[in-house]
Scaffold this motif. Structure first.
Motif, PDB file in Angstrom:
ATOM      1  N   VAL A 168       0.834  -1.209   0.000  1.00 54.42           N
ATOM      2  CA  VAL A 168       0.000   0.000   0.000  1.00 54.42           C
ATOM      3  C   VAL A 168       0.862   1.249   0.000  1.00 54.42           C
ATOM      4  CG1 VAL A 168      -1.677   1.317   1.333  1.00 54.42           C
ATOM      5  CG2 VAL A 168      -1.981  -1.139   1.047  1.00 54.42           C
ATOM      6  N   ARG A 169       1.962   1.233   0.774  1.00 45.47           N
ATOM      7  CA  ARG A 169       2.841   2.409   0.782  1.00 45.47           C
ATOM      8  C   ARG A 169       3.450   2.652  -0.591  1.00 45.47           C
ATOM      9  NH1 ARG A 169       3.884   0.350   5.962  1.00 45.47           N
ATOM     10  NH2 ARG A 169       5.651  -0.898   5.212  1.00 45.47           N
ATOM     11  N   ASN A 170       3.795   1.580  -1.298  1.00 49.81           N
ATOM     12  CA  ASN A 170       4.313   1.741  -2.659  1.00 49.81           C
ATOM     13  C   ASN A 170       3.256   2.331  -3.591  1.00 49.81           C
ATOM     14  OD1 ASN A 170       6.827   0.709  -1.998  1.00 49.81           O
ATOM     15  ND2 ASN A 170       6.231  -1.411  -2.459  1.00 49.81           N
ATOM     16  N   PHE A 175       1.429   8.037  -6.322  1.00 51.64           N
ATOM     17  CA  PHE A 175       0.486   9.129  -6.557  1.00 51.64           C
ATOM     18  C   PHE A 175       1.155  10.498  -6.520  1.00 51.64           C
ATOM     19  CE2 PHE A 175      -2.464   5.811  -5.865  1.00 51.64           C
ATOM     20  CZ  PHE A 175      -3.712   6.221  -6.269  1.00 51.64           C
ATOM     21  N   HIS A 176       2.405  10.595  -6.110  1.00 51.95           N
ATOM     22  CA  HIS A 176       3.027  11.904  -5.896  1.00 51.95           C
ATOM     23  C   HIS A 176       3.030  12.763  -7.151  1.00 51.95           C
ATOM     24  CE1 HIS A 176       5.396  10.503  -2.088  1.00 51.95           C
ATOM     25  NE2 HIS A 176       4.085  10.556  -1.926  1.00 51.95           N
ATOM     26  N   PHE A 185      -5.809  12.065 -10.314  1.00 53.48           N
ATOM     27  CA  PHE A 185      -5.586  11.549  -8.964  1.00 53.48           C
ATOM     28  C   PHE A 185      -6.769  10.683  -8.527  1.00 53.48           C
ATOM     29  CE2 PHE A 185      -5.557  11.616  -4.387  1.00 53.48           C
ATOM     30  CZ  PHE A 185      -4.210  11.540  -4.050  1.00 53.48           C
ATOM     31  N   LEU A 186      -7.998  11.182  -8.750  1.00 52.84           N
ATOM     32  CA  LEU A 186      -9.187  10.454  -8.329  1.00 52.84           C
ATOM     33  C   LEU A 186      -9.374   9.171  -9.145  1.00 52.84           C
ATOM     34  CD1 LEU A 186     -11.230  11.166  -6.124  1.00 52.84           C
ATOM     35  CD2 LEU A 186     -12.755  12.014  -7.881  1.00 52.84           C
ATOM     36  N   SER A 187      -9.129   9.249 -10.438  1.00 54.98           N
ATOM     37  CA  SER A 187      -9.271   8.061 -11.281  1.00 54.98           C
ATOM     38  C   SER A 187      -8.287   6.974 -10.858  1.00 54.98           C
ATOM     39  CB  SER A 187      -9.054   8.429 -12.752  1.00 54.98           C
ATOM     40  OG  SER A 187     -10.015   9.334 -13.195  1.00 54.98           O
ATOM     41  N   HIS A 238       2.106  10.769   3.929  1.00 58.46           N
ATOM     42  CA  HIS A 238       2.363  12.025   3.205  1.00 58.46           C
ATOM     43  C   HIS A 238       1.088  12.767   2.804  1.00 58.46           C
ATOM     44  CE1 HIS A 238       6.512  10.738   3.097  1.00 58.46           C
ATOM     45  NE2 HIS A 238       6.170   9.614   2.457  1.00 58.46           N
ATOM     46  N   GLY A 239       0.112  12.845   3.682  1.00 60.87           N
ATOM     47  CA  GLY A 239      -1.094  13.629   3.399  1.00 60.87           C
ATOM     48  C   GLY A 239      -1.947  13.089   2.273  1.00 60.87           C
ATOM     49  N   PHE A 240      -1.912  11.783   2.062  1.00 63.83           N
ATOM     50  CA  PHE A 240      -2.687  11.194   0.974  1.00 63.83           C
ATOM     51  C   PHE A 240      -4.178  11.495   1.114  1.00 63.83           C
ATOM     52  CE2 PHE A 240      -5.125   7.736  -0.906  1.00 63.83           C
ATOM     53  CZ  PHE A 240      -4.573   7.651  -2.175  1.00 63.83           C
TER      54      PHE A 240
END
Length: 831
Positions: A168-170, A175-176, A185-187, A238-240
């Motif tokens: 999950v972290r990967n 997304f950065h 981002f949403l897609s 990181h504020g995801f």
């Protein structure tokens, strides 16, 4: 000895695995099983084959198999004897503790090393078919099933959780580079979550056997652990979460700007559904964890609401005289825009809470002022504002505000219709009422969402005036006037076809509230036929377009539309034949036209099939047209209808050269006077071979028009007719009527209104028979109400007409009255 050995078997590895499931499901409280396991709690070599390398694990045996094996152990080989077997009683068997064969931690790591590649393959695979999944996991599942120990299951669960967390972290790190594009981002969030959730489902299959074989009751499944891992990562990585919420808010901004497309709202809906899965309260058990609704309230809805306060503050600074109305219009306009995505995204409770919160803050303070200005909204046609008000009062009010809105609408409609009734009359009143009705009808559909309450108020205000009768014994005149209004519009040369269609659409819906729709349909059919027959139409394309609009107004009479379409096709055929006729060379010196009509469709009063004796160029023209018609339609018989055939001749014996328009009979009569100024009645009759009744009617028309003079003033064998050399008329073009004036009004009445009333009688009788047939026996009152409902789309059934039709059916033996109760009818199958 041989018998006992034959009953035993060697246990292969696969058979032991199969037996494992049976033994695990057996009750540990079975006393016989406990005793047998106590007796046989020692390593035992196979009693059947000395060279068998399998060590028998007694856990793998069923109860019956254990009993059989203990029986065989009574023949116990002795290590000190010469190999002879001896029987030993069960109670003397040695009792030894089983060895500890459980894997240690190093064994767990080795086993995990076998499992880990398949687990990683599942996590990273975008597509994993059922076949490939079984292929990858077959060996792994067997390992787990064989070594399903509580400690081992705990170990692989922990390892799976570590792998999921790293995975999950990967994902979130990838997304950065997308944080500047909210749509991307949403897609990607929706896509990656779908892949991750699918991987968790596959992992759940991997651990299913281990979880079933473990005696521990697991509080969380692999799926729940996967959701929990993603939830923790969203809080930490990181504020995801903040970027995800920012993307959703940016989507709302796009909707408000009008940048809506087919992808925005589905993306939002899918994202919120995924968030509801991640923030599922069934596994969020710690006190400091936020539920899904709290997340939306804190990080999503509050930023969206801010725009309402900003709009109100901007309008309040303008000090406009109607700023309250401006606030209402702006707030409700934003609310209407937000309503689309809010209802699509959130649950019903959240939607209602959101709207109530907005209305209490920004609408309720100004509502009293808005209600006092309802007249302005209606008078200025501020439909958008009224639409917003309706939505608010309908969905978020206790009903009192809606009563104010409906009463105001009712008062305005009554006021406008009463003004029309007092100022207008005849066709003008019908047209004005039609315009009012159509305007309000469109308002109800577009502003009040087709609310039946508003429609009832409109019908109650307009229908009584429109259907008012001057004479109770005759049909209402409004349907006829509406049909004539349509005919006048089609003939209007000053309007374009587009303008004609727009006016039709503005007055057409009033047809719905006519009580005598059959009168309108009759006159509409007659007037349409007259336009087509006399070439009074603008274009046939316009006639077709009008025909297609009839169902939109509620006219669904298939016979009417079919007959009109048939007449249009006849005109097309006539034009085609006439075009071919005119291409041939002729030297007639006059223009010849003809219409082909199907007599069973066209509403013509009478057809005189008697062939009169024509002469000269007129006879040649008719014969030539017949030959061309026969070429196209060899199987059709052509009959000339002289009463409805018209022509133009010019007279030169008067002071002015008048151009006379008359039918073929009259034209043939006038042509006889080219060589004679005076002819007898008998001479005209014998020359033209016209039936006496028809000849009298046509001569009467010519005498009434002052073209001929009759001596004496009757038509008989002694009558003489002569030209009127003193003929005068204010018009240079004069139309001669085809029927005498004293008979014209009578024929119009009998052929139009009387035809309607005559047809009603047959329609009522047919409706009575249909209803009585389905409900026989039936009372008088029930029959009346049922037939009235059947005919309400045609006309309003009156009781005298119903009584006449019922009596007629009784006389014709379709119905019979009950012997004891005269108001009870029974349908007779075969009269």
């Amino acid at each position: 000895m041989e018998r006992k050995r034959d009953m035993m078997k060697c246990w292969t590895l696969q058979e032991k695995i199969d037996l494992q499931v049976d033994v695990a499901r057996m009750s540990v409280y079975d006393k016989q099983l406990v005793e047998l396991r106590r007796i046989m709690s020692s390593d035992a070599k196979c009693p059947v084959r000395d060279d068998c390398i399998d060590t028998i694990d007694l856990k793998d045996f069923t109860l019956d198999q254990l009993r059989l094996y203990v029986e065989s152990r009574r023949i116990n080989p002795s290590s000190t004897s010469s190999g002879s077997d001896s029987l030993m009683p069960l109670e003397k068997q040695a009792v030894q503790a089983p060895p500890d064969t459980r894997p240690n931690l190093s064994n767990f790591k080795d086993l995990w090393a076998q499992i880990e590649p398949d687990v990683l393959r599942i996590l990273r695979s975008k597509t994993l078919t059922s076949y490939s999944f079984i292929h990858f996991m077959n060996s792994t599942i067997q390992i787990i099933q064989r070594e399903s120990d509580n400690e081992f299951v705990e170990f692989i669960y922990a390892k799976a959780r570590e792998l999921l967390g790293a995975h999950v972290r990967n994902i979130m790190t990838s997304f950065h580079g997308m944080r500047n594009d909210c749509g991307l981002f949403l897609s990607n969030f929706n896509k990656q979550w779908a892949l991750y959730e699918n991987a968790c489902n596959n992992l759940a299959q991997l651990y299913e056997s281990a979880q079933e074989n473990s005696s521990r009751i697991w509080s969380m499944s692999i799926n729940d652990i996967g959701h929990r891992v993603w939830y923790n990562a969203m809080q930490e990585e990181h504020g995801f979460q903040e970027y995800l919420m920012k993307s959703l808010v940016n989507m709302v901004s796009q909707i408000r700007r009008g940048d809506q497309n087919e992808e925005i709202i589905p993306k939002m809906v899918l994202a919120v559904q995924n968030l509801s899965d991640i923030y599922n309260p069934t596994y969020l058990q710690e006190s400091d964890e936020r539920a899904f609704e709290d997340l939306l309230q804190e990080e999503f809805i509050e930023p969206v609401i801010k725009i309402y306060g900003e709009v109100v503050n901007v309008i309040l600074t303008k000090n406009a005289p109607d700023r309250e109305l401006g606030i209402m219009e702006c707030v409700t306009a934003i609310l209407k825009s937000d309503k689309v995505w809010i209802e699509a995204v959130f649950a019903e409770e959240s939607v209602n809470d959101f709207f109530v919160d907005i209305l209490e803050k920004y609408f309720e303070p100004y509502k009293p002022t808005i209600l006092t200005n309802l007249d302005r909204l209606f008078e200025e046609d501020r439909y958008e504002a009224l639409s917003h008000l309706y939505v608010i009062f309908k969905d978020f009010s206790d009903g009192l505000d809606m009563e104010i809105l409906t009463s105001k609408f009712d008062a305005i409609v009554h006021r406008e219709t009463n003004e029309i009734e007092s100022k207008s009359a005849g066709t003008d009143m019908v047209e004005d009422l039609a315009k009012i009705y159509s305007k309000k009808f469109k308002m109800i559909n577009n502003v009040f969402r087709g609310d039946i309450n508003f429609l009832d108020l409109l019908n109650k205000a307009v229908a009584p005036i429109l259907n008012k009768k001057t004479d109770p014994k005759t049909p209402c005149k409004s349907p006829e006037m509406l049909a004539r209004l349509f005919d006048t519009l089609v003939r209007n040369k000053d309007l374009s076809e587009t303008e004609i269609l727009e006016r039709f659409d503005n007055i057409g819906p009033v047809y719905k509230i006519l009580l005598e729709k059959d009168v309108f349909e009759r006159f509409h059919f007659l007037l349409t036929a007259r336009r087509l027959r006399k070439k009074g139409y603008r274009s046939l394309e316009l006639e077709k377009e009008l025909l297609q609009r009839l169902p939109l107004w509620g006219i669904r009479d298939l016979t009417l539309t079919s007959n009109i379409m048939t007449m249009i096709k006849d005109v097309l055929i006539s034009n085609n034949v006439l075009e071919n006729y005119n291409t041939t060379k002729n030297d007639f010196g006059f223009v010849f036209t003809a219409n082909i009509m199907k007599t069973q469709i066209w509403p013509i009063r009478s057809i005189d099939n008697t062939q009169i004796k024509l002469s000269g160029e007129l006879k040649v023209a008719l014969e030539k047209y017949e030959s061309i018609h026969k070429h196209f339609f060899n199987n059709r018989k052509l009959i000339w209808n002289y009463l409805y055939s018209t022509g133009e001749i010019q007279i030169n014996y008067s002071s002015n050269p008048y151009l006379l328009s008359m039918n073929t009979y009259q034209m043939a009569i006038m042509l006889l006077f080219e060589e004679n100024n005076r002819l007898g009645f008998v001479d005209i009759k014998n020359t033209l071979a016209i039936p006496e009744e028809t000849l009298v009617d046509q001569l009467a028309c010519l005498v009434e028009s002052e073209l001929l003079i009759v001596h004496p003033m009757v038509f008989n064998a002694t009558s003489q007719l002569s030209l009127n050399f003193e003929f005068r008329n204010k018009n240079n073009r004069v139309k001669i009527p085809s029927i005498p004036a004293h008979r014209e009004a009578f024929l119009e009445k009998t052929q139009d209104m009387e035809v309607v009333l005559h047809q009603r009688h047959f329609i009522i009788r047919a409706a009575i028979v249909r209803f009585a047939k389905r409900n026989s026996p039936i009372s008088h009152d029930n029959l009346l109400s049922g037939v009235r409902k059947m005919l309400e789309d045609k006309f309003e059934l009156e009781i005298p007409a119903f009584e006449r039709a019922t009596a007629d059916l009784i006389n014709r033996k379709y119905l019979e009255e009950h012997l004891d109760d005269k108001k009870l009818y029974r349908y007779i199958c075969f009269p």
